[in-house]
Design a protein around this motif. Structure first.
Motif, PDB file in Angstrom:
ATOM      1  N   ILE A  10       0.840  -1.209   0.000  1.00 29.00           N
ATOM      2  CA  ILE A  10       0.000   0.000   0.000  1.00 29.00           C
ATOM      3  C   ILE A  10       0.873   1.256   0.000  1.00 29.00           C
ATOM      4  O   ILE A  10       0.610   2.204  -0.735  1.00 29.00           O
ATOM      5  CB  ILE A  10      -0.962  -0.005   1.206  1.00 29.00           C
ATOM      6  CG1 ILE A  10      -2.005  -1.094   1.019  1.00 29.00           C
ATOM      7  CG2 ILE A  10      -1.625   1.357   1.393  1.00 29.00           C
ATOM      8  CD1 ILE A  10      -2.882  -1.337   2.232  1.00 29.00           C
ATOM      9  N   VAL A  20       2.498   1.685  -3.614  1.00 34.41           N
ATOM     10  CA  VAL A  20       1.610   1.977  -4.736  1.00 34.41           C
ATOM     11  C   VAL A  20       0.689   3.162  -4.451  1.00 34.41           C
ATOM     12  O   VAL A  20       0.583   4.078  -5.263  1.00 34.41           O
ATOM     13  CB  VAL A  20       0.780   0.722  -5.110  1.00 34.41           C
ATOM     14  CG1 VAL A  20      -0.229   1.039  -6.199  1.00 34.41           C
ATOM     15  CG2 VAL A  20       1.712  -0.398  -5.556  1.00 34.41           C
ATOM     16  N   LYS A  21       0.049   3.166  -3.297  1.00 31.53           N
ATOM     17  CA  LYS A  21      -0.969   4.180  -3.031  1.00 31.53           C
ATOM     18  C   LYS A  21      -0.402   5.480  -2.468  1.00 31.53           C
ATOM     19  O   LYS A  21      -0.988   6.536  -2.655  1.00 31.53           O
ATOM     20  CB  LYS A  21      -2.029   3.637  -2.058  1.00 31.53           C
ATOM     21  CG  LYS A  21      -2.772   2.424  -2.586  1.00 31.53           C
ATOM     22  CD  LYS A  21      -3.560   2.788  -3.811  1.00 31.53           C
ATOM     23  CE  LYS A  21      -4.365   1.599  -4.309  1.00 31.53           C
ATOM     24  NZ  LYS A  21      -5.120   1.921  -5.513  1.00 31.53           N
ATOM     25  N   LEU A  47      -6.333  -2.682   2.175  1.00 28.41           N
ATOM     26  CA  LEU A  47      -7.328  -1.608   2.138  1.00 28.41           C
ATOM     27  C   LEU A  47      -8.651  -2.064   2.760  1.00 28.41           C
ATOM     28  O   LEU A  47      -9.320  -1.293   3.453  1.00 28.41           O
ATOM     29  CB  LEU A  47      -7.551  -1.119   0.704  1.00 28.41           C
ATOM     30  CG  LEU A  47      -6.364  -0.375   0.078  1.00 28.41           C
ATOM     31  CD1 LEU A  47      -6.662  -0.035  -1.373  1.00 28.41           C
ATOM     32  CD2 LEU A  47      -6.014   0.874   0.863  1.00 28.41           C
ATOM     33  N   ILE A  74      -2.566  -5.272  -1.569  1.00 32.52           N
ATOM     34  CA  ILE A  74      -3.200  -3.944  -1.544  1.00 32.52           C
ATOM     35  C   ILE A  74      -4.695  -4.094  -1.254  1.00 32.52           C
ATOM     36  O   ILE A  74      -5.233  -3.420  -0.380  1.00 32.52           O
ATOM     37  CB  ILE A  74      -2.969  -3.185  -2.868  1.00 32.52           C
ATOM     38  CG1 ILE A  74      -1.490  -2.799  -2.997  1.00 32.52           C
ATOM     39  CG2 ILE A  74      -3.871  -1.959  -2.958  1.00 32.52           C
ATOM     40  CD1 ILE A  74      -1.126  -2.254  -4.359  1.00 32.52           C
ATOM     41  N   HIS A  75      -5.342  -4.996  -1.973  1.00 29.01           N
ATOM     42  CA  HIS A  75      -6.778  -5.190  -1.794  1.00 29.01           C
ATOM     43  C   HIS A  75      -7.109  -5.607  -0.360  1.00 29.01           C
ATOM     44  O   HIS A  75      -7.973  -5.018   0.279  1.00 29.01           O
ATOM     45  CB  HIS A  75      -7.294  -6.237  -2.783  1.00 29.01           C
ATOM     46  CG  HIS A  75      -8.722  -6.618  -2.564  1.00 29.01           C
ATOM     47  ND1 HIS A  75      -9.761  -5.800  -2.922  1.00 29.01           N
ATOM     48  CD2 HIS A  75      -9.267  -7.717  -2.002  1.00 29.01           C
ATOM     49  CE1 HIS A  75     -10.904  -6.379  -2.581  1.00 29.01           C
ATOM     50  NE2 HIS A  75     -10.628  -7.546  -2.029  1.00 29.01           N
ATOM     51  N   LYS A  93      -1.068  -6.878  -5.844  1.00 29.77           N
ATOM     52  CA  LYS A  93      -2.474  -6.465  -5.962  1.00 29.77           C
ATOM     53  C   LYS A  93      -3.315  -7.058  -4.834  1.00 29.77           C
ATOM     54  O   LYS A  93      -4.151  -6.375  -4.253  1.00 29.77           O
ATOM     55  CB  LYS A  93      -3.038  -6.896  -7.314  1.00 29.77           C
ATOM     56  CG  LYS A  93      -2.457  -6.146  -8.487  1.00 29.77           C
ATOM     57  CD  LYS A  93      -3.036  -6.688  -9.784  1.00 29.77           C
ATOM     58  CE  LYS A  93      -2.373  -6.086 -10.994  1.00 29.77           C
ATOM     59  NZ  LYS A  93      -2.888  -6.669 -12.250  1.00 29.77           N
TER      60      LYS A  93
END
Length: 174
Positions: A132, A135-136, A164, A160-161, A157
């Motif tokens: 996170i 990328v974010k 979050l 991150i998912h 991915k």
């Protein structure tokens, strides 16, 4: 009348059959329940509008309620969607105001926000926190984050998912 599942379900069944008195009673009971639900989630200035929006949504979706299912979870789902829409509107309004103001004139709120973000991210497993952050927050692509962490792109991915999703759950608890 307290929010009683059986009574509300009975009122909704009667309302679906065209009983106007039952529908008026249902709306009054739902209004009280919604005021209680939203009073812990929104500013008092937004409370009445949000309750009315939700009652309108209940009105437009009333035919979709299945009488074999509980009523309160159905109402709570509508209320939650309205609340999320409300939060999105607030976020967009705040975002618009930021562009109009001189950003950076006072660094304290930004520092406090970063500390809060760091604390929240610290509650995640390290792989999710790192994915996170890269990328974010830092703006790396999935491929760049994959190279930096040694994780496959699909694992980045997934991290991150999941991260979050966990953050959202943690924030909703507050």
């Amino acid at each position: 009348m307290r929010a009683d599942e059986a009574a509300l379900a009975r009122l909704m069944r009667l309302s679906q059959q065209g009983d106007k008195q039952a529908y008026a009673t249902l709306l009054e009971s739902c209004q009280r329940w919604l005021r209680s639900y939203y009073s812990r989630r929104v500013a008092p200035s937004s409370l009445d509008d949000l309750v009315q929006e939700t009652l309108i949504a209940l009105h437009t979706k009333r035919a979709s309620w299945d009488a074999t299912r509980p009523f309160l979870p159905w109402l709570a789902a509508i209320a939650r969607y309205r609340w999320v829409d409300h939060l999105r509107r607030l976020y967009r309004a705040d975002e618009h105001e930021l562009h109009e103001e001189l950003v950076g004139s006072d660094e304290e709120p930004g520092i406090a926000a970063r500390i809060s973000l760091d604390r929240l991210l610290g509650l995640l497993p390290p792989a999710q926190e790192r994915a996170i952050a890269l990328v974010k927050i830092e703006g790396l692509s999935i491929a760049e984050a994959s190279a930096a962490t040694g994780q496959s792109e699909s694992l980045v991915k997934v991290n991150i998912h999941r991260g979050l999703k966990k953050l959202a759950a943690l924030i909703e608890k507050e």
